[in-house]
Motif scaffolding. Sequence first.
Motif, short mmCIF file in Angstrom:
data_model
loop_
_atom_site.label_atom_id
_atom_site.label_comp_id
_atom_site.label_asym_id
_atom_site.label_seq_id
_atom_site.Cartn_x
_atom_site.Cartn_y
_atom_site.Cartn_z
N TYR A 6 43.32 50.11 -2.72
CA TYR A 6 43.99 49.16 -1.85
C TYR A 6 45.49 49.39 -2.01
CZ TYR A 6 40.07 45.92 -0.79
OH TYR A 6 38.92 45.33 -0.33
N ALA A 7 46.22 49.26 -0.91
CA ALA A 7 47.68 49.28 -0.92
C ALA A 7 48.10 47.91 -0.38
CB ALA A 7 48.22 50.41 -0.06
N VAL A 8 48.29 46.97 -1.27
CA VAL A 8 48.53 45.58 -0.88
C VAL A 8 50.03 45.39 -0.64
CG1 VAL A 8 48.18 43.16 -1.48
CG2 VAL A 8 46.62 44.90 -2.40
N LEU A 9 50.38 45.13 0.63
CA LEU A 9 51.78 44.95 1.01
C LEU A 9 52.21 43.54 0.63
CD1 LEU A 9 53.94 46.69 2.51
CD2 LEU A 9 53.40 45.30 4.52
N VAL A 10 53.24 43.47 -0.21
CA VAL A 10 53.72 42.19 -0.75
C VAL A 10 55.22 42.09 -0.52
CG1 VAL A 10 54.05 40.84 -2.88
CG2 VAL A 10 51.92 42.09 -2.50
N ASP A 11 55.66 40.95 -0.04
CA ASP A 11 57.09 40.65 0.04
C ASP A 11 57.38 39.73 -1.13
OD1 ASP A 11 59.60 39.49 0.49
OD2 ASP A 11 59.36 39.55 2.67
N PRO A 12 57.96 40.28 -2.22
CA PRO A 12 58.16 39.45 -3.41
C PRO A 12 59.17 38.32 -3.19
CG PRO A 12 59.08 41.65 -3.74
CD PRO A 12 58.39 41.67 -2.42
N ARG B 284 57.32 35.77 -1.40
CA ARG B 284 56.08 35.49 -2.13
C ARG B 284 54.90 35.43 -1.15
NH1 ARG B 284 56.00 34.44 -7.08
NH2 ARG B 284 54.33 32.92 -6.98
N ALA B 285 54.77 36.54 -0.38
CA ALA B 285 53.75 36.62 0.66
C ALA B 285 53.07 37.98 0.62
CB ALA B 285 54.38 36.39 2.03
N VAL B 286 51.82 37.99 1.09
CA VAL B 286 51.02 39.21 1.13
C VAL B 286 50.48 39.38 2.55
CG1 VAL B 286 48.97 37.98 0.30
CG2 VAL B 286 49.08 40.43 0.04
N GLY C 249 56.83 45.14 0.69
CA GLY C 249 56.95 44.91 2.12
C GLY C 249 58.06 43.93 2.41
N ASP C 250 58.27 43.67 3.67
CA ASP C 250 59.31 42.74 4.10
C ASP C 250 58.73 41.91 5.24
OD1 ASP C 250 61.49 41.40 5.15
OD2 ASP C 250 62.77 43.18 5.25
N ARG C 251 58.45 40.67 4.95
CA ARG C 251 57.82 39.78 5.93
C ARG C 251 58.65 39.69 7.22
NH1 ARG C 251 55.37 33.88 4.39
NH2 ARG C 251 54.25 33.55 6.33
N ALA C 252 59.97 39.71 7.09
CA ALA C 252 60.85 39.60 8.26
C ALA C 252 60.79 40.85 9.13
CB ALA C 252 62.29 39.34 7.81
N ARG C 253 60.37 41.96 8.57
CA ARG C 253 60.32 43.23 9.32
C ARG C 253 59.17 43.25 10.31
NH1 ARG C 253 58.50 48.95 7.34
NH2 ARG C 253 58.85 50.05 9.26
N GLY C 254 58.13 42.54 10.04
CA GLY C 254 57.01 42.48 10.97
C GLY C 254 56.17 43.74 10.99
N HIS C 255 55.71 44.17 9.86
CA HIS C 255 54.85 45.35 9.78
C HIS C 255 53.62 45.18 10.67
CE1 HIS C 255 57.08 46.77 6.27
NE2 HIS C 255 57.03 45.53 5.82
N ALA C 256 53.26 46.22 11.39
CA ALA C 256 52.07 46.18 12.25
C ALA C 256 51.00 47.10 11.65
CB ALA C 256 52.41 46.63 13.66
N LEU C 257 49.78 46.60 11.55
CA LEU C 257 48.68 47.37 11.00
C LEU C 257 48.02 48.21 12.09
CD1 LEU C 257 47.05 44.75 8.61
CD2 LEU C 257 48.87 46.40 8.14
N HIS D 1 48.27 39.06 9.35
CA HIS D 1 48.88 37.77 9.05
C HIS D 1 49.46 37.82 7.64
CE1 HIS D 1 49.47 33.44 9.50
NE2 HIS D 1 49.09 33.32 8.24
N TRP D 2 50.65 37.25 7.48
CA TRP D 2 51.24 37.09 6.15
C TRP D 2 50.73 35.77 5.56
CZ3 TRP D 2 54.12 40.46 3.38
CH2 TRP D 2 54.67 41.55 4.05
N TRP D 3 50.29 35.82 4.32
CA TRP D 3 49.78 34.64 3.62
C TRP D 3 50.65 34.41 2.40
CZ3 TRP D 3 45.59 32.41 6.01
CH2 TRP D 3 44.91 33.20 6.93
#
Length: 189
Positions: free
Chosen positions: A55-61, A64-66, A140-148, A157-159
């Motif tokens: 797994y490559a879990v994208l996290v915005d530290p 505090r979101a995944v 990752g960066d939640r503000a960047r809006g990564h698309a899967l 969805h960011w959680w």
Amino acid sequence: MHSATAAVADVVRRITPLDELERQHVDTTLDWLASTDDIFRRAKPATPPRHLVAYAVLVDPAARAVLLGRHRLAGLWLPTGGHVDPGEHPLDAARREAAEEIGVEARFDVVGPDPLFLTVTTTVGSDAHEDVSLWYVIRGDRARGHALDPREFDGEHWWDVAGFDLPDTDPHFARFRAKLDTALRAAAS
């Protein structure tokens, strides 16, 4: 022990288990690695019936979101990742999966280059098999809006790392989230 299997065993030995279940999964994995060199999926969906996943879990530290995606095949909210190719190191598989499924160059600077978590899970569906999953954390960066990748995921969805329950996800995700929460708190102090 084959060199690829020995390299995976070295990675597994560096994981500090969160709880007794993860300790059991680490022990089961080390016993499995000592007993076979047939650890990579050779044919879809289940040959051999137990194989490696990264797994490559994208996290915005900071937030505090995944990021999780609604996986088309599994029907679950999952992090990006996939099967480790024959002879591939799991870290390289996490890099490859991040590029393929998120379109990013993986940065392992949130908790380090080793996997944070390890699970042994029986998959869902008629082709059920066991995935030995190494959970790598990438920045990752939640503000960047990564698309899967839409071929793999039907939305994303960011959680928040803390404070949510998600029933339709990997059965070990809540435990991963707890371990990630602890790791993020330690990194921030």
